[in-house]
Design an enzyme around this catalytic site. Structure first.
Site: not given
Length: 289
Positions: A38, A80
């Site tokens: 991730h 992100h």
């Protein structure tokens, strides 16, 4: 990207490998879930940086996930949040530019930022990579990429532009489409756009849609990718019972699982992949035979 350029790119991409389809299953025949790092191996290196890709490779993890957004001058970068505060020193470098949104900074300005010291001073040289830099590093390690188009509502045309970068870097050829690339988003419209632009690209819809709605998403996606706390054996079975865009059962990649016991729990649900900050921990939860 100007509208004319977007249209030209879209036309070109429709003809690029449009008839190619991905491999049936990212697990390549294994009974163990695929492990996806991730934002790279983000428990061990600053998320979404080249260092995190390198760390995943060092751990022997094949799949890497990332997040793609766009700068003020149209460069795709891997970060992100929709602002730069949490993972860079933007407040120190540009103190008068609040709220420090990615879309309000040029690529050159973002390239000046320290994207690693927030995680550990040893990573002070880390930078926010461009998408090109990121996919080139993934390619260097012969890894696979789960690419998330982040906040597409902020960046009209980002789907076309993302596919263009992937195409330029050789990621839309047969070997890459055949099991090395998945494009996902929380936005069903964005996933649908990617599928329409290049039907050969394997796609995933993030979230946990109602079972009754799965059929309409299956027309343009290959995966339903929910948070692990929102699923059950029956939900995963319901997803698997529906045929996805490439004529195979929809897959489930779940997130974000960082311990062995939870990894074994969701594996028992029948998930196809586990997205994790600690890919070594999750991998080692399933002993090799």
């Amino acid at each position: 990207m100007h509208a004319r350029a977007v249209a030209a790119t879209a036309t070109a991409l429709l003809g690029t490998a449009a008839l190619l389809v991905p491999a049936p299953d990212a697990r390549a025949g294994s009974d163990r879930p695929t492990v996806i790092a991730h934002r790279g191996a983000s428990a061990y290196a600053p998320e979404n940086t080249l260092d995190a890709v390198d760390k995943a490779a060092e751990l022997g993890v094949d799949w890497v996930e990332n997040d793609v957004q766009r700068t003020k001058d149209g460069e795709l970068v891997v970060v992100h949040d929709d602002n730069l505060r949490r993972t860079t020193d933007v407040e120190e470098v540009f103190p008068d530019r609040a709220p420090w949104k990615v879309k309000d900074f040029t690529a050159a300005e973002i390239a000046r930022l320290d994207a690693g010291s927030w995680f550990d001073p040893a990573y002070a040289d880390a930078r926010v990579p461009t998408l090109k830099q990121f996919v080139d590093r993934v390619e260097l390690h012969h890894q696979e990429l789960l690419l998330e188009i982040k906040n597409p509502e902020l960046y009209p045309g980002i789907e076309q532009q993302t596919l263009k970068v992937l195409d330029n870097e050789g990621w839309l050829d047969g070997p890459h489409l055949d099991g090395r690339l998945i494009v996902q988003s929380f936005s069903a419209d964005s996933v649908r756009t990617v599928h329409e632009l290049n039907p050969g690209v394997k796609t995933g819809l993030l979230g946990t849609p109602a079972v009754a709605d799965l059929g309409r998403y299956a027309a343009f996606t290959d995966q339903i990718n929910p948070s692990y706390g929102s699923i059950s054996t029956s939900y995963v079975a319901s997803v698997h019972a529906i045929e996805g865009a490439h004529g195979r059962p929809l897959e489930v990649f779940t997130w974000t699982v960082n311990d062995a016991s939870t990894a074994r729990l969701v594996a028992g649900y029948g998930v196809d992949g586990i997205i994790t900050n600690t890919p070594d921990v999750v991998r080692d939860a399933f002993p090799t035979e």
